[in-house]
Design a protein around this motif. Structure first.
Motif, PDB file in Angstrom:
ATOM      1  N   ASP A  75      39.211  15.347  72.146  1.00  0.00           N
ATOM      2  CA  ASP A  75      39.833  15.812  70.902  1.00  0.00           C
ATOM      3  C   ASP A  75      40.346  17.241  71.039  1.00  0.00           C
ATOM      4  O   ASP A  75      41.465  17.556  70.619  1.00  0.00           O
ATOM      5  CB  ASP A  75      38.828  15.725  69.747  1.00  0.00           C
ATOM      6  CG  ASP A  75      38.566  14.287  69.313  1.00  0.00           C
ATOM      7  OD1 ASP A  75      39.379  13.417  69.671  1.00  0.00           O
ATOM      8  OD2 ASP A  75      37.568  14.046  68.628  1.00  0.00           O
ATOM      9  N   LEU A  76      39.514  18.118  71.618  1.00  0.00           N
ATOM     10  CA  LEU A  76      39.925  19.508  71.789  1.00  0.00           C
ATOM     11  C   LEU A  76      41.115  19.602  72.742  1.00  0.00           C
ATOM     12  O   LEU A  76      42.089  20.325  72.476  1.00  0.00           O
ATOM     13  CB  LEU A  76      38.744  20.333  72.306  1.00  0.00           C
ATOM     14  CG  LEU A  76      39.031  21.813  72.617  1.00  0.00           C
ATOM     15  CD1 LEU A  76      39.573  22.533  71.390  1.00  0.00           C
ATOM     16  CD2 LEU A  76      37.779  22.510  73.128  1.00  0.00           C
ATOM     17  N   TYR A 109      44.336  18.467  71.061  1.00  0.00           N
ATOM     18  CA  TYR A 109      44.891  19.470  70.150  1.00  0.00           C
ATOM     19  C   TYR A 109      45.582  20.589  70.932  1.00  0.00           C
ATOM     20  O   TYR A 109      46.700  20.997  70.610  1.00  0.00           O
ATOM     21  CB  TYR A 109      43.794  20.060  69.268  1.00  0.00           C
ATOM     22  CG  TYR A 109      44.247  21.327  68.559  1.00  0.00           C
ATOM     23  CD1 TYR A 109      45.142  21.264  67.505  1.00  0.00           C
ATOM     24  CD2 TYR A 109      43.825  22.578  69.005  1.00  0.00           C
ATOM     25  CE1 TYR A 109      45.594  22.413  66.886  1.00  0.00           C
ATOM     26  CE2 TYR A 109      44.275  23.733  68.388  1.00  0.00           C
ATOM     27  CZ  TYR A 109      45.160  23.644  67.326  1.00  0.00           C
ATOM     28  OH  TYR A 109      45.618  24.791  66.726  1.00  0.00           O
ATOM     29  N   SER A 144      36.598  22.656  66.390  1.00  0.00           N
ATOM     30  CA  SER A 144      37.083  21.358  66.880  1.00  0.00           C
ATOM     31  C   SER A 144      35.924  20.385  67.067  1.00  0.00           C
ATOM     32  O   SER A 144      35.998  19.220  66.655  1.00  0.00           O
ATOM     33  CB  SER A 144      37.841  21.550  68.197  1.00  0.00           C
ATOM     34  OG  SER A 144      38.181  20.307  68.767  1.00  0.00           O
ATOM     35  N   THR A 188      35.210  16.772  65.037  1.00  0.00           N
ATOM     36  CA  THR A 188      34.920  15.512  65.741  1.00  0.00           C
ATOM     37  C   THR A 188      33.639  14.883  65.201  1.00  0.00           C
ATOM     38  O   THR A 188      33.579  13.685  64.933  1.00  0.00           O
ATOM     39  CB  THR A 188      34.782  15.762  67.253  1.00  0.00           C
ATOM     40  OG1 THR A 188      36.021  16.254  67.765  1.00  0.00           O
ATOM     41  CG2 THR A 188      34.405  14.487  67.989  1.00  0.00           C
ATOM     42  N   THR A 211      42.932  10.741  66.469  1.00  0.00           N
ATOM     43  CA  THR A 211      43.433  12.005  67.016  1.00  0.00           C
ATOM     44  C   THR A 211      44.213  12.785  65.966  1.00  0.00           C
ATOM     45  O   THR A 211      44.039  14.001  65.831  1.00  0.00           O
ATOM     46  CB  THR A 211      44.323  11.731  68.235  1.00  0.00           C
ATOM     47  OG1 THR A 211      43.548  11.042  69.220  1.00  0.00           O
ATOM     48  CG2 THR A 211      44.843  13.026  68.835  1.00  0.00           C
ATOM     49  N   HIS A 215      41.869  14.273  63.463  1.00  0.00           N
ATOM     50  CA  HIS A 215      41.156  15.419  64.029  1.00  0.00           C
ATOM     51  C   HIS A 215      42.019  16.675  63.961  1.00  0.00           C
ATOM     52  O   HIS A 215      41.549  17.748  63.558  1.00  0.00           O
ATOM     53  CB  HIS A 215      40.754  15.128  65.475  1.00  0.00           C
ATOM     54  CG  HIS A 215      40.146  16.307  66.172  1.00  0.00           C
ATOM     55  ND1 HIS A 215      40.888  17.205  66.923  1.00  0.00           N
ATOM     56  CD2 HIS A 215      38.862  16.772  66.212  1.00  0.00           C
ATOM     57  CE1 HIS A 215      40.100  18.146  67.387  1.00  0.00           C
ATOM     58  NE2 HIS A 215      38.865  17.898  66.988  1.00  0.00           N
ATOM     59  N   VAL A 216      43.275  16.555  64.333  1.00  0.00           N
ATOM     60  CA  VAL A 216      44.174  17.713  64.297  1.00  0.00           C
ATOM     61  C   VAL A 216      44.344  18.204  62.856  1.00  0.00           C
ATOM     62  O   VAL A 216      44.277  19.405  62.583  1.00  0.00           O
ATOM     63  CB  VAL A 216      45.540  17.357  64.913  1.00  0.00           C
ATOM     64  CG1 VAL A 216      46.545  18.477  64.684  1.00  0.00           C
ATOM     65  CG2 VAL A 216      45.392  17.089  66.406  1.00  0.00           C
ATOM     66  N   LEU A 219      41.200  19.963  61.721  1.00  0.00           N
ATOM     67  CA  LEU A 219      41.051  21.256  62.387  1.00  0.00           C
ATOM     68  C   LEU A 219      42.003  22.286  61.782  1.00  0.00           C
ATOM     69  O   LEU A 219      41.624  23.439  61.556  1.00  0.00           O
ATOM     70  CB  LEU A 219      41.323  21.087  63.885  1.00  0.00           C
ATOM     71  CG  LEU A 219      41.055  22.293  64.785  1.00  0.00           C
ATOM     72  CD1 LEU A 219      39.619  22.775  64.636  1.00  0.00           C
ATOM     73  CD2 LEU A 219      41.333  21.940  66.248  1.00  0.00           C
TER      74      LEU A 219
END
Length: 694
Positions: A305-306, A309, A339, A343, A384, A387-388, A391
């Motif tokens: 995930d990190l 991004y 981040s 998650t 994904t 997640h972005v 964040l």
């Protein structure tokens, strides 16, 4: 083509012997791709016989016929034979073929000892064919867009079987490649569209299985610990480091060092230029210089995930790092930790740890469209993107609140509430782009209100009885607080305008004498028993002294207070009407005092007896009329008088003030008590002393 007699070939296609037909159509598939051969074949009447074989043959004869027909269409010939009957035949063959593939892939690996071909089960049974026909997977994914629901369901079921077998039996290095290949072919978008489609019921079983498999994938990635000895893990970390544009920050650090140590020689400078930044990882938001340990809770899933991004929003990432580098360390936004937190929030929100068995049981109980809407979570497939968006919402709140590192847990909790509200509240058919926009535009103040509502509900569930008791106590305290505030407004006194005929009705002589007065001043006595008032020709620079007010009303003689102030949803003895602000007035009703009680020499010991006997015979009259200059002043005086008479306040302004004070008291108590605190059990803690307290 020279070696093939077209007329003879067409004649053999109509032979009664299957072996002859099979050999003829086998030769046909190798030549029909030539346009000139195709023209001769059609001219000899071969098209009709080829269609017949396609509709009626089986086995290899059917396979060769399908290939021949396909190649004929590729050269743009034979379209006159394409009709509904032919299409249905082809689709039925495809359905059956996919069903066989599903059975083969889904068959357990551990066959009996007498199994002649143990490698003909599972994903490995299809691997050689997929290697020969690489377009097979692409074709399979494309079938998910078919309008034929049965064909679409079979295709998705085969994809599910391939995924499950690959995840279960392939090595850790192999199955992610296969999953990535499916994703590159667009399987996520295709299944996402199916989950949002109105024909959900027809595809419920394979869609539910795909959703469960998505959770299986997320679980597997989370359970893989980050290990810098593994090349792919090391590459992912290095990619994050390189994307941070660390060279620029290192140059800034070098300049700072040069400014503090001007005596360094050239050799030292060269050596320093090769040295790593002392905060190589901390500047990216990690807590230490050993980032691998911080992925313990989210595993390789957090790294993915990190990394995603950083890769997809590299400019934003670098800009943030540059902005943060100018701030003190405690004020820098911990990008990496944020981040990993997002998650973890998504993982808990979608209940990824929930077993497939639970999902299957839920499906058995789901028999309506509304039930299916609750069961299917299309947004899970866009993990994904969520997640972005989560964040970026964290970054926005960090800036808006001027947060520091000590506030990290509080902001993480706000993001959790935001995702629960927006993502959890999204309908099945809501597009992921709309969800992203809502996450980006959600107001911080509205989020805080939602947080307090959830906090109250949480404590209501845990401490229902105690919380209701606290709420009642706080409401009573708020009521007393507002009563004191309103009473002090009366003690302070106020000017009111006079109109013809207004003022005290208890003394006609006084009223006639003061008929030219334009203002009156009213003030509550210090013992809160009398309402003093006087009429004046003009407003003085200073308020008159209490002793200078010639008239007074004994509040014990007041029977009611009537006003035309609007008071929605309240009932009382007062007349409730809506009137223009300029016409607002408060009328005090009561009983006219006797001649003995009106003077200064009234005997207090006989007052109670006198009131009890006089009220039975006396007539209620208007004692005083007040004309407030504003709605706020009217609320203060009306509710102040009512509360002095032990009646409930009726204006909306006072009601809102009471609720505001009570709610703030409740929130302060909730924010200072942990959920697991045994506040209502055991002995109370000792009360601290007042020593040193201002």
């Amino acid at each position: 083509m020279e070696n093939v007699n077209v007329a003879e070939l067409v004649e053999r296609l109509g032979s009664d012997e299957d072996a002859v037909r099979k050999m003829a159509v086998f030769k046909l598939q190798g030549n029909i791709g030539d346009p000139s051969f195709a023209d001769l074949f059609i001219a000899e009447g071969g098209l009709t016989r080829l269609k017949y074989l396609t509709l009626n043959a089986s086995g290899n004869t059917l396979a060769y016929s399908l290939t021949s027909f396909s190649r004929l269409l590729d050269v743009d010939k034979g379209w006159e034979c394409v009709d509904v009957e032919l299409v249905e035949r082809v689709i039925n063959i495809l359905r059956g073929a996919m069903s066989i593939c599903v059975s083969v892939v889904s068959h357990p690996h551990a066959g009996g000892r007498n199994s002649p071909q143990p490698d003909m089960f599972g994903f490995r049974a299809l691997k050689p064919a997929i290697a020969i026909y690489p377009q097979f997977l692409e074709m399979l994914v494309s079938r998910l867009s078919s309008a034929d629901h049965a064909l679409c369901a079979n295709a998705l079921q085969l994809i599910n079987s391939l995924m499950r077998d690959s995840i279960t039996h392939d090595s850790e290095a192999e199955w992610p490649k296969f999953i990535q290949r499916l994703q590159d072919l667009g399987v996520i978008r295709a299944v996402y569209n199916l989950m949002q489609d109105s024909a959900l019921q027809d595809l419920a079983h394979p869609l539910l299985e795909f959703q469960s498999l998505t959770k299986v994938l997320l679980r597997k990635w989370k359970e893989i610990p980050l290990n810098q000895e593994k090349p792919e893990h090391r590459r992912a970390l290095k990619g994050i480091h390189l994307a941070s544009n660390q060279k620029g920050s290192e140059e800034v650090l070098e300049k700072e060092k040069e400014s503090t140590n001007t005596t360094s020689n050239a050799a030292d400078d060269a050596k320093r230029s090769k040295r790593h930044h002392p905060e190589k990882w901390r500047r990216l938001g990690f807590e230490s210089e050993s980032p691998a340990t911080e992925f313990y809770g989210v595993g390789f899933l957090g790294m993915m995930d990190l990394a995603d991004y950083v890769r997809s929003h590299q400019d934003e990432f670098q800009k943030m790092l540059l902005e943060q580098s100018t701030k003190p360390s405690r004020q820098r936004c911990p990008i990496a930790r944020a981040s990993l937190a997002v998650t973890s929030i998504l993982y808990e929100h979608f209940e990824v740890d929930k077993s497939e068995m639970d999902d299957s049981k839920n499906y058995m109980l789901m028999d309506s469209r509304s039930s299916l809407d609750r069961l299917f979570r299309p947004l899970l497939l866009h993990w994904t993107r969520l997640h972005v968006a989560g964040l970026q919402a964290f970054f926005r709140m960090w800036k808006a609140t001027a947060a520091e590192l000590d506030d990290l847990d509080k902001l993480i909790e706000l993001v959790r509430i935001l995702i629960e509200s927006v993502v959890g509240g999204a309908a099945r058919t809501k597009d992921v782009q709309d969800v992203e926009e809502e996450l980006a535009n959600y107001e911080y103040a509205r989020l805080r209100e939602l947080q307090m509502e959830l906090l109250e509900l949480t404590y209501e569930d845990a401490w229902g009885q105690h919380l209701r008791q606290v709420r009642e106590e706080l409401h009573h305290e708020a009521l007393q607080f507002v009563k004191e505030q309103r009473t002090r407004c009366l003690l302070r006194g106020a000017w009111f305008s006079l109109e013809a005929g207004s003022g005290s009705k208890s003394d006609p002589v006084t009223t006639a004498k003061a008929s030219n007065a334009s203002h009156q001043y009213v003030q509550l006595s210090h013992n809160r028993r009398y309402l003093h008032f006087g009429e004046f020709n003009s407003l003085g620079e200073r308020a008159p002294e209490l002793d200078a007010l010639p008239e007074k009303i004994d509040l014990s003689a007041v029977s009611s207070v009537v006003s035309n102030i609007s008071a929605p949803d309240n009932t009382s003895t007062s007349t409730v009407k809506t009137a223009p602000r300029a016409a607002t007035k408060i009328t005090i009703h009561g009983y006219a005092p006797s001649s003995t009680s009106h003077g200064q020499g009234h005997n207090h010991s006989n007052s109670k007896h006198h009131r009890s006997t006089s009220r039975s015979t006396a007539k209620e009259i208007i004692l005083l009329v007040l004309r407030p200059s504003s709605h706020s002043e009217a609320s203060e005086w009306l509710d102040g008088l009512l509360m002095l008479l032990n009646q409930q306040p009726i204006t909306s302004e006072t009601t809102k003030l009471i609720d505001l004070v009570g709610n703030y008291g409740l929130k302060i108590r909730l924010l200072n008590v942990r959920f697991d605190d045994a506040t209502f059990a055991g002995e109370a803690p000792p009360v601290p002393g007042r020593g040193g307290v201002g």
